[in-house]
Design an enzyme around this catalytic site. Structure first.
Site, PDB file in Angstrom:
ATOM      1  N   PRO A   7       0.780  -1.227   0.000  1.00  0.00           N
ATOM      2  CG  PRO A   7      -0.154  -1.149   2.108  1.00  0.00           C
ATOM      3  CD  PRO A   7       0.498  -2.090   1.146  1.00  0.00           C
ATOM      4  CG  ASN A   8      -0.256   4.339   1.235  1.00  0.00           C
ATOM      5  OD1 ASN A   8      -1.234   4.859   0.702  1.00  0.00           O
ATOM      6  ND2 ASN A   8      -0.297   3.807   2.436  1.00  0.00           N
ATOM      7  NE  ARG A  10       2.570  13.097   1.239  1.00  0.00           N
ATOM      8  CZ  ARG A  10       2.223  12.068   2.037  1.00  0.00           C
ATOM      9  NH1 ARG A  10       1.491  11.087   1.574  1.00  0.00           N
ATOM     10  NH2 ARG A  10       2.621  12.018   3.292  1.00  0.00           N
ATOM     11  CE1 TYR A  50       9.308   4.919   2.526  1.00  0.00           C
ATOM     12  CE2 TYR A  50       7.915   6.868   2.503  1.00  0.00           C
ATOM     13  CZ  TYR A  50       8.292   5.677   3.079  1.00  0.00           C
ATOM     14  OH  TYR A  50       7.663   5.231   4.216  1.00  0.00           O
ATOM     15  CG  ASN A  96       8.426  -2.264   0.017  1.00  0.00           C
ATOM     16  OD1 ASN A  96       7.905  -2.375   1.131  1.00  0.00           O
ATOM     17  ND2 ASN A  96       9.098  -1.189  -0.360  1.00  0.00           N
ATOM     18  CB  ALA A 106       1.678   0.065   6.208  1.00  0.00           C
ATOM     19  CD  GLU A 147      10.431  -7.933   5.458  1.00  0.00           C
ATOM     20  OE1 GLU A 147      10.500  -9.088   5.946  1.00  0.00           O
ATOM     21  OE2 GLU A 147      10.251  -6.912   6.149  1.00  0.00           O
ATOM     22  CG  HIS A 173      11.374  -2.670   4.234  1.00  0.00           C
ATOM     23  ND1 HIS A 173      10.013  -2.522   4.221  1.00  0.00           N
ATOM     24  CD2 HIS A 173      11.627  -3.868   4.819  1.00  0.00           C
ATOM     25  CE1 HIS A 173       9.457  -3.575   4.790  1.00  0.00           C
ATOM     26  NE2 HIS A 173      10.416  -4.418   5.157  1.00  0.00           N
ATOM     27  NE  ARG A 214      10.627   5.899   8.108  1.00  0.00           N
ATOM     28  CZ  ARG A 214       9.674   5.701   7.191  1.00  0.00           C
ATOM     29  NH1 ARG A 214       9.766   4.667   6.370  1.00  0.00           N
ATOM     30  NH2 ARG A 214       8.661   6.528   7.101  1.00  0.00           N
TER      31      ARG A 214
END
Ligand code: CA2
Length: 149
Positions: free
Chosen positions: A15-16, A23, A28, A78, A81, A105, A107, A114
């Site tokens: 998601p996203n 943004r 990112y 990836n 969330a 996996e 990221h 974070r």
């Protein structure tokens, strides 16, 4: 020793991640998913297809992992969330690795630097490996592992 050719790699994004490039470039980077796809296509041999997808839906992502099992396709994932709480996605990821297929996996950021809630991954325990914090380079390193070990 020569390794087996890899005809296709599923590069799945949660998601996203479809908003990449629009943004939070400080977290990112400034590239979008098209840029990521171009980077990976340029990296792999012509005989390897990069099948890059993104969804905001947990069920769709789980369905794609089932497809990976049914078609014996290695996965770069990836989970975004979903990383931090989706046991359904974890169970689907486990189906991939239990089938003997790599699921790496990745990221873009390093979640451990974070917020606290990003420090835990429910996916890592069933993944082949985890690569985080290298921007789009995290995906390239994952693809490199799938191609060359
Ligand atoms: O660093 C990563 O790749 C993450 O998987 C990205 C997820 C985050 O929830 C994970 O903790 C770490 C978030 C993706 C959100 O993507 C955006 C893209 C552009 C603008 C805003 C968010």
């Amino acid at each position: 020793m020569t390794s087996n050719p890899v005809p296709r790699i599923l590069v799945l994004n949660g998601p996203n991640l479809g908003r990449l490039g629009s943004r939070e470039p400080e977290v990112y980077g400034s590239g979008n998913l098209e840029d990521l796809e171009a980077l990976l296509v340029a990296f792999v041999p012509e005989t390897t297809q990069i099948d890059l997808r993104q969804t905001n839906e947990e069920a769709e992502l789980i369905g794609w992992l089932h497809e990976a099992v049914d078609t014996a396709t290695p996965v770069v994932l990836n989970p975004a969330a979903f990383t931090h709480y989706s046991y359904g996605l974890r169970d689907a990821a486990a189906l991939v690795t239990k089938a003997g297929l790599p699921l790496i996996e990745v990221h873009i950021s390093n979640p451990h630097t974070r917020e606290e809630f990003r420090h835990d991954s429910v996916i890592s325990g069933v993944a082949t490996g985890v690569i985080a914090g290298f921007g789009f380079g995290s995906y390239r390193l994952a693809v490199d592992h799938i191609l060359h070990g």
